[in-house]
Write an enzyme that holds these catalytic residues in place. Sequence first.
Site, PDB file in Angstrom:
ATOM      1  N   GLY A 160      28.130  39.817  89.138  1.00  0.00           N
ATOM      2  CA  GLY A 160      27.474  39.317  87.930  1.00  0.00           C
ATOM      3  C   GLY A 160      26.568  38.140  88.218  1.00  0.00           C
ATOM      4  O   GLY A 160      25.402  38.151  87.899  1.00  0.00           O
ATOM      5  N   ILE A 169      34.916  39.983  88.429  1.00  0.00           N
ATOM      6  CA  ILE A 169      33.585  40.490  88.807  1.00  0.00           C
ATOM      7  C   ILE A 169      33.418  40.533  90.320  1.00  0.00           C
ATOM      8  O   ILE A 169      32.308  40.510  90.848  1.00  0.00           O
ATOM      9  CB  ILE A 169      32.472  39.641  88.160  1.00  0.00           C
ATOM     10  CG1 ILE A 169      32.589  38.166  88.566  1.00  0.00           C
ATOM     11  CG2 ILE A 169      32.524  39.786  86.648  1.00  0.00           C
ATOM     12  CD1 ILE A 169      31.382  37.321  88.106  1.00  0.00           C
ATOM     13  N   LEU A 196      44.536  28.785  95.337  1.00  0.00           N
ATOM     14  CA  LEU A 196      45.559  29.801  95.078  1.00  0.00           C
ATOM     15  C   LEU A 196      45.613  30.832  96.193  1.00  0.00           C
ATOM     16  O   LEU A 196      46.661  31.422  96.447  1.00  0.00           O
ATOM     17  CB  LEU A 196      45.283  30.508  93.747  1.00  0.00           C
ATOM     18  CG  LEU A 196      45.372  29.632  92.489  1.00  0.00           C
ATOM     19  CD1 LEU A 196      45.073  30.472  91.251  1.00  0.00           C
ATOM     20  CD2 LEU A 196      46.743  28.980  92.358  1.00  0.00           C
ATOM     21  N   THR A 220      40.561  34.716  99.377  1.00  0.00           N
ATOM     22  CA  THR A 220      39.547  34.986  98.357  1.00  0.00           C
ATOM     23  C   THR A 220      38.714  33.737  98.073  1.00  0.00           C
ATOM     24  O   THR A 220      37.526  33.841  97.784  1.00  0.00           O
ATOM     25  CB  THR A 220      40.194  35.511  97.055  1.00  0.00           C
ATOM     26  OG1 THR A 220      41.222  34.608  96.638  1.00  0.00           O
ATOM     27  CG2 THR A 220      40.774  36.897  97.255  1.00  0.00           C
ATOM     28  N   LYS A 250      40.695  23.804  90.561  1.00  0.00           N
ATOM     29  CA  LYS A 250      39.344  23.540  90.063  1.00  0.00           C
ATOM     30  C   LYS A 250      38.629  24.893  90.108  1.00  0.00           C
ATOM     31  O   LYS A 250      39.184  25.858  89.600  1.00  0.00           O
ATOM     32  CB  LYS A 250      38.704  22.429  90.890  1.00  0.00           C
ATOM     33  CG  LYS A 250      39.513  21.125  90.707  1.00  0.00           C
ATOM     34  CD  LYS A 250      38.778  19.891  91.157  1.00  0.00           C
ATOM     35  CE  LYS A 250      39.391  19.289  92.377  1.00  0.00           C
ATOM     36  NZ  LYS A 250      38.896  17.945  92.713  1.00  0.00           N
ATOM     37  N   GLY A 251      37.466  24.986  90.654  1.00  0.00           N
ATOM     38  CA  GLY A 251      36.807  26.295  90.654  1.00  0.00           C
ATOM     39  C   GLY A 251      35.947  26.467  91.882  1.00  0.00           C
ATOM     40  O   GLY A 251      35.293  25.518  92.330  1.00  0.00           O
ATOM     41  N   GLY A 261      33.874  29.441  92.188  1.00  0.00           N
ATOM     42  CA  GLY A 261      32.951  30.550  91.956  1.00  0.00           C
ATOM     43  C   GLY A 261      31.507  30.223  92.283  1.00  0.00           C
ATOM     44  O   GLY A 261      30.753  31.102  92.706  1.00  0.00           O
ATOM     45  N   GLU A 262      31.097  28.993  92.047  1.00  0.00           N
ATOM     46  CA  GLU A 262      29.677  28.669  92.185  1.00  0.00           C
ATOM     47  C   GLU A 262      29.372  27.637  93.254  1.00  0.00           C
ATOM     48  O   GLU A 262      28.254  27.575  93.764  1.00  0.00           O
ATOM     49  CB  GLU A 262      29.145  28.178  90.833  1.00  0.00           C
ATOM     50  CG  GLU A 262      29.176  29.270  89.782  1.00  0.00           C
ATOM     51  CD  GLU A 262      28.998  28.737  88.377  1.00  0.00           C
ATOM     52  OE1 GLU A 262      27.944  28.952  87.787  1.00  0.00           O
ATOM     53  OE2 GLU A 262      29.939  28.099  87.857  1.00  0.00           O
TER      54      GLU A 262
HETATM   55 MO1  MOS Z   1      28.236  31.902  86.305  1.00  0.00          MO
HETATM   56  S1  MOS Z   1      26.204  31.573  86.394  1.00  0.00           S
HETATM   57  O1  MOS Z   1      28.740  30.822  85.119  1.00  0.00           O
HETATM   58  O2  MOS Z   1      28.456  33.514  85.981  1.00  0.00           O
END
Ligand code: MOS
Length: 734
Positions: free
Chosen positions: A234, A461, A627, A631, A697-698, A700-701
């Site tokens: 995504g 995703i 976690l 990944t 925390k995160g 993904g980005e």
């Molecule tokens: Mo992200 S740009 O918050 O899918």
Amino acid sequence: MTIQAVRLIGPGVDRVDGPMKVTGTAPYPADFGFPEMAHAALVRATVAAGRIRGLETAAAEGAPGVLAVITHRNAPHLNRGPDTPVWRQPPPPLQDDRILHYGQYIAVVVAETEQQATAAARLVEVDYEQAEPLLELDDPRAEIVTNPWGMDSHRGDVAAGLASADITVDATYTTPDETNNPMGLFATVASWDGDSLTVHDSTQWPHGVRAALAGTFGVPESGIRVLAPFVGGGFGAALRTWPHVLLTVLAARTTRRPVKLVLTRPEMFTGVGHRTRTVQHITLGADRGGRLTVLDHEAKNSIAIEDDNYEPVAADSAWAYACPNVDVRDTQARLNIPVPTSMRAPGQAQGNFALESALDELAYAVGVDPLEIRLRNYAEDQPQLNLPWSSKALRDCFEQGAGRFGWSARDPRPGSMRDGDWLVGYGMAGVSFFWFQPACQARASVRADGTAFVRSSATDIGTGTYTVMTQLSAELLGLRLDQIQFGLGDTDLPFGGLEGGSGLTAGLGTAVRAACRGVIQAFLDTVADDPGSPLRGCRLDDVSAADGYLVRSDDPARRQAYSGILATHGLNELTADGDSAPPAPEEVGMAPAGAFAARFAEVRVDPDLGLVRVARLVSAVDAGRVLNQKTATSQVIGGTVGGIGMALLEETVTDPVSGRITNGNFADYLVPVNADVPDHEVLFVGEPDRFNPIGVKGVGEIGLVGMAAAIANAVFHATGRRVRSLPITLDQLL
Ligand code: MOS
């Protein structure tokens, strides 16, 4: 009951959905079908502004297999879908004869087969009354929009700070349009049954699609089911409910047939968003030691003629470093461009490039090491909120990353390091990533056979949601991974927040934790008055869960199996719901920390040809509790590949006269391939965060952010050439 981080949390657990993916049995949206299904194809505008003067559809209507040709002339009124917490829906398609951007849908053709629909779509003839499109950020005719979210910020006195600064840096940076380009072509499959609607869709937020469809078509949400068990990537492009989704649902309603639409790659360049171009001006002031006295960051980016995709680019510079006098502001110019959207680290990817390049420039102006200048300006507390961070190990990121990279071997003089004919450059950047956590709901059931079903409508995703939520559920319930069934991607399940802003693991994980604790409480309630139960009278904090049993903490020999409790009480299962909603920072007296990172890059530059090769990367990331090392590392590496693309390759090119996207395909839009991606060491540092009970925390980005600046700074170190305009192409180095 706390997470002990010992058993199933942390180590590199393989993806639980991996075997399905590699054997081709994981169903993506385009894989779904219904009996009697028809297929849709789209007709796109070939100009960027004007009106449709003539529209000839008879040939398409008469083509083999065609069931309907829907244009603005025969389309019904569609409502503009509801506001979400993050943005309004884009305007619905086919509502009038205006053309607002190249690639805008002007017809949808429905036919028995995909080939028939595609062939007939080519027969639709359009005559345009063209207008001169607004395409440039500095076009004086463009309406200028200021961000309504109040993210511009000021503190101190910038003018006074500049007057007394010993050293200043003043520079303009630009970044181009880029396109998200997930591998999976977006697909929608829609089937009406009376007033109920079933939709398979490539989305990062099934409940968002459901709300948009209900609003657009004026039907109750309860009659709509949106499914997305697997999504082929995504990167933000699947956050919103795009016009093609509405058109597929409209086509199904019009033809009274299920309809499938799969976008083409060129359509993915104009119909599902893109990262906006930016022009950014930064002024830094500092004392002789390189301590910032002024940080002024002004950014301008683009927004579509009728849309509300507010993208703050400069905003996060306000809290990345300690500085007494700060001014950050964002504006956007309304242009005749395809509707932009969030793309992995929206705004911050571009803003960080400018800020971290400017800091590198300051380091050279002051004469201190680029790493040292960041340490001298370290924000111990959140400087905007004036609150302590919920956790921050950015200093460890800098120090450990530098150690692993061998930063101390860097000769600071530009052009001083060589390897044969190649110039060698070391560059680095810091990242303070913003924080976001969607509210979520989850439900957990423990069943008679001792297995559990945990679920929420959120999506995976490709990020690993299935896997880490399975780990978390197993850990919390004291079960094995193979005893957990985790369900997601279905609006019949409890509300899951959007998979975006790097926040789903925290938001959903917190809800899953609450649901798992709730189901354990339900077991304790069941045995509360049971004289035969060793758990009688126990409270949640008196027990732990292990091996399918609830175990008394004061006497681990006294325990009772889930299956035993259910059997004794004649129950098939026990179920509980949990939810999460992040508290306000002021309420808990701390500033929620997004992730932090330090990025280190070594590049080689061929001085004769201007070629840039990324030779080596080290990233140190503070993501709170990790976690799943495997990944999480994949997430950072994947983001980094996007960062290399941003630095060196990616640019969506718009013809400046017609507004046409000239490189909307994978032959002409360059992305990194394996040969462009070097060895990359990812290390995680830091402690579990305090802002949510699972401590994450995160990731993904953050992998994307900082890479462009680290590479640009390395190119400067290699060559002495400061490139302030992305992507860094060889013409800028010759
Ligand atoms: Mo992200 S740009 O918050 O899918």
